[in-house]
Design an enzyme around this catalytic site. Sequence first.
Site, PDB file in Angstrom:
ATOM      1  N   GLN A   1      35.309  34.796  43.012  1.00 61.12           N
ATOM      2  CA  GLN A   1      36.298  35.875  42.908  1.00 61.12           C
ATOM      3  C   GLN A   1      37.415  35.652  43.916  1.00 61.12           C
ATOM      4  OE1 GLN A   1      33.918  39.804  42.580  1.00 61.12           O
ATOM      5  NE2 GLN A   1      32.460  38.289  43.337  1.00 61.12           N
TER       6      GLN A   1
ATOM      7  N   ASP B   1      41.311  31.471  47.287  1.00 65.58           N
ATOM      8  CA  ASP B   1      41.714  30.655  48.438  1.00 65.58           C
ATOM      9  C   ASP B   1      41.535  29.153  48.253  1.00 65.58           C
ATOM     10  OD1 ASP B   1      38.903  30.314  48.796  1.00 65.58           O
ATOM     11  OD2 ASP B   1      38.817  32.107  50.040  1.00 65.58           O
TER      12      ASP B   1
ATOM     13  N   HIS C   1      39.844  35.085  39.470  1.00 69.31           N
ATOM     14  CA  HIS C   1      41.084  35.785  39.837  1.00 69.31           C
ATOM     15  C   HIS C   1      42.243  34.821  40.052  1.00 69.31           C
ATOM     16  CE1 HIS C   1      38.295  39.242  41.272  1.00 69.31           C
ATOM     17  NE2 HIS C   1      38.515  39.279  39.977  1.00 69.31           N
TER      18      HIS C   1
ATOM     19  N   CYS D   1      55.081  31.142  35.901  1.00 72.55           N
ATOM     20  CA  CYS D   1      56.184  31.958  35.399  1.00 72.55           C
ATOM     21  C   CYS D   1      55.667  32.799  34.246  1.00 72.55           C
ATOM     22  CB  CYS D   1      57.332  31.072  34.927  1.00 72.55           C
ATOM     23  SG  CYS D   1      58.648  32.024  34.138  1.00 72.55           S
TER      24      CYS D   1
ATOM     25  N   CYS E   1      63.749  28.545  34.531  1.00 72.23           N
ATOM     26  CA  CYS E   1      64.255  29.470  33.504  1.00 72.23           C
ATOM     27  C   CYS E   1      64.938  30.685  34.122  1.00 72.23           C
ATOM     28  CB  CYS E   1      63.125  29.913  32.569  1.00 72.23           C
ATOM     29  SG  CYS E   1      62.092  31.257  33.194  1.00 72.23           S
TER      30      CYS E   1
ATOM     31  N   GLY F   1      27.973  36.509  49.396  1.00 74.76           N
ATOM     32  CA  GLY F   1      29.122  37.205  49.964  1.00 74.76           C
ATOM     33  C   GLY F   1      29.851  38.110  48.994  1.00 74.76           C
ATOM     34  N   THR F   2      29.104  38.735  48.107  1.00 80.56           N
ATOM     35  CA  THR F   2      29.710  39.684  47.176  1.00 80.56           C
ATOM     36  C   THR F   2      28.660  40.684  46.724  1.00 80.56           C
ATOM     37  OG1 THR F   2      30.769  39.997  45.011  1.00 80.56           O
ATOM     38  CG2 THR F   2      29.336  38.084  45.227  1.00 80.56           C
ATOM     39  N   SER F   3      29.092  41.926  46.527  1.00 82.67           N
ATOM     40  CA  SER F   3      28.149  42.928  46.026  1.00 82.67           C
ATOM     41  C   SER F   3      28.086  42.871  44.504  1.00 82.67           C
ATOM     42  CB  SER F   3      28.557  44.323  46.489  1.00 82.67           C
ATOM     43  OG  SER F   3      29.863  44.605  46.055  1.00 82.67           O
TER      44      SER F   3
HETATM   45 ZN   LIG Z   1      60.056  30.306  33.586  1.00 83.58          ZN
END
Ligand SMILES: [Zn+2]
Length: 247
Positions: A104, A107, A122, A130, A150, A187-189
Amino acid sequence: MGLPDSFLMDRAARIVSQGRVAVLTGAGISVDSGIPDFRSPGGLWTRFSPEEYCTIEAFRDDPVKVWELFFELGRMLGDAKPNAGHLALARLEQQKLVTGVVTQNIDGLHQAAGSKNVIEFHGSGARLACMTCGRVEPSRPVSEVPRCPCGQVMKPDVVLFGEMIPPDALRESRRLARDAACCLVCGTSAQVYPAAAIPRDAQYGGAEIIEVNLKPTGLTGSVTTVFLEGSTTEILPELARLALERA
Ligand SMILES: [Zn+2]
């Protein structure tokens, strides 16, 4: 904090040594790399309200404002190095015990540690995307809001509130969970969907659940087979060592 009881460590190591371990990680594994949990005191959410800075609507309305948060995030991630917990998981993958890591975190520290099969729920702070033309490029240290050829303001390729989890990541993670003999939660619930589905899918498929967390979670005492209480930085290297001794 120290290691859990050696009986529990041995029991967990025996399970991990059988292989087909699917790993799920969250903010807790990166704290010792200097990345505070966004929700903790001193974390990003105490300085930038998530509603104001981290929704897709906020970015559409005022991308330049939301970049104040991204600059801060970039400074935080830019200095971070993988810790002993990330490295232990990479070693277990190299030795064919771990099949993949679902994270999740944004990094990139699992990849930096050497993990190959990393599924990012994530997205990643290491890429810019973009939203208008779909261009994706590696992120670079920027001092100004980066623009796409663009003309649009680019966005780190991370999932903001109100955006969908990448469908490929969802599909891959569920497959990994179903094929697992063990799900190692670090390291996550794992209380929020879709992370919450991983240990439950794995257990449904017959997997044992090992949890490494500072405190008991909603999984502890319901789906968890072995709960290892403490820091992932301390416990994972020892767990990997014991499992590799047996494997
Ligand atoms: Zn673009």
